[in-house]
Design a protein around this motif. Sequence first.
Motif, short mmCIF file in Angstrom:
data_model
loop_
_atom_site.label_atom_id
_atom_site.label_comp_id
_atom_site.label_asym_id
_atom_site.label_seq_id
_atom_site.Cartn_x
_atom_site.Cartn_y
_atom_site.Cartn_z
N GLU A 181 24.62 40.35 15.17
CA GLU A 181 24.84 39.83 16.49
C GLU A 181 24.07 38.96 17.04
O GLU A 181 23.90 38.38 17.70
CB GLU A 181 25.77 41.05 16.84
N SER A 182 23.22 40.08 16.44
CA SER A 182 21.59 39.85 16.85
C SER A 182 21.09 38.43 16.58
O SER A 182 20.07 37.44 16.98
CB SER A 182 20.71 40.86 16.38
N VAL A 183 21.58 38.27 14.62
CA VAL A 183 21.30 36.77 14.33
C VAL A 183 21.31 36.02 14.70
O VAL A 183 20.93 34.88 15.07
CB VAL A 183 20.90 37.31 12.90
N ARG A 184 23.23 36.26 15.37
CA ARG A 184 23.83 35.00 16.18
C ARG A 184 22.88 35.32 17.35
O ARG A 184 23.25 33.54 17.65
CB ARG A 184 25.09 35.17 15.97
N THR A 185 22.45 35.49 17.30
CA THR A 185 22.44 35.52 19.33
C THR A 185 21.15 35.64 19.82
O THR A 185 20.52 35.24 20.90
CB THR A 185 22.99 36.27 20.57
N ALA A 186 20.12 36.19 19.08
CA ALA A 186 18.84 36.16 19.62
C ALA A 186 18.15 34.98 18.40
O ALA A 186 16.94 34.09 18.61
CB ALA A 186 18.25 37.85 19.08
N LEU A 187 18.50 35.51 16.99
CA LEU A 187 17.42 34.30 16.49
C LEU A 187 17.67 32.75 15.97
O LEU A 187 16.82 32.02 16.54
CB LEU A 187 18.07 35.70 14.60
N LEU A 188 19.33 33.10 15.90
CA LEU A 188 19.72 30.99 15.08
C LEU A 188 19.28 30.40 16.83
O LEU A 188 18.66 29.31 16.50
CB LEU A 188 21.57 31.45 14.73
N PRO A 189 18.88 31.38 18.59
CA PRO A 189 19.09 29.90 19.17
C PRO A 189 17.50 29.85 19.08
O PRO A 189 17.23 28.95 19.90
CB PRO A 189 19.18 30.67 20.70
N VAL A 190 16.46 30.28 18.29
CA VAL A 190 15.29 29.49 18.49
C VAL A 190 14.51 29.02 17.11
O VAL A 190 13.81 28.80 17.29
CB VAL A 190 13.85 31.05 19.16
N ALA A 191 15.78 28.48 16.64
CA ALA A 191 14.93 28.03 14.86
C ALA A 191 15.57 26.87 14.90
O ALA A 191 16.44 26.25 15.92
CB ALA A 191 16.65 28.38 14.57
N THR A 192 14.19 26.03 14.98
CA THR A 192 14.78 24.16 15.03
C THR A 192 15.76 24.24 13.95
O THR A 192 16.24 23.30 13.71
CB THR A 192 13.38 24.47 14.18
N VAL A 193 15.25 24.53 12.48
CA VAL A 193 16.63 24.50 11.05
C VAL A 193 16.53 26.34 11.06
O VAL A 193 15.90 26.85 10.45
CB VAL A 193 15.75 23.91 10.00
N ALA A 194 18.07 26.49 10.67
CA ALA A 194 18.98 27.28 10.45
C ALA A 194 18.85 26.77 8.77
O ALA A 194 19.87 25.85 7.93
CB ALA A 194 19.69 28.05 11.01
#
Length: 268
Positions: A125-138
């Motif tokens: 859930e932290s990946v979904r809500t915190a990390l992916l939103p700051v990604a240029t490319v996932a």
Amino acid sequence: MSPAPPLVLTVAGSDSGGGAGIQADLKTMLALGVHGMSVLTAVTAQNSRGVHGVWELPEDAVRAQYRAVVDDIGVHAVKTGMLATAPLVETVAALLAGTPGVPVVVDPVGVSKHGDPLLAASALESVRTALLPVATVATPNLDEVTQLTGIVVEDEAGMRRAADAILAYGPRWALIKGGHLPGDAAEVVDLLTDGTEEHWLYAPRHDNRHTHGTGCTLASAVASGLAKGLPVPKAVREAKAYVTGALAAGFALGEGIGPVDHGWEHRR
């Protein structure tokens, strides 16, 4: 003195066998002409047969490494890999959010090539809500897509649905890696999209079981291209070409799965 090359920071775990993780990232960066720097998140005892132990670093240690590099040296792109736990994911996401204007490539590492877990279920859930939103490319593979979205991808139409689901979490671009599609097609297909434009990337499938470090290598190659100022589609295409060559040249190491060859262009 020569001018400094573009600067790329990897935030990831260590692979003691040298095929994936921080070691693969730095080899890729060297091969592609950028200066690699590192923030270590975890230490693994790992070889060609699997992961035999994992020790996460404290959040303060991760934060101190990041600040030491970024505040003094600077950075042109960041790549994240193994982050292991929810506190580490959230720590890294906050650091990235506080470094505006720097492209970020997120490889949401969930399991090793051997099937060993590298991300706690509680961290998803932290990946979904915190990390992916700051990604240029996932850059998720199909197993990681299922972990994050619940979508099981079996064909190219499924890859499109997966990309939409990943983009809904906030990254600007999703690169869905189709290497694990069922069947024995002669080509490997990846999908890069920002929800508006699509780029289908095809490459020959090489009959080589020595593929350890593929995901880390691709994400690091994309970050290297972005650090050079390339637009996302061109950075991804060049990264895909580099990884395809590294896969073709993968070599046996130990008794299990060997690594891709990060120096294949120099030994060709």
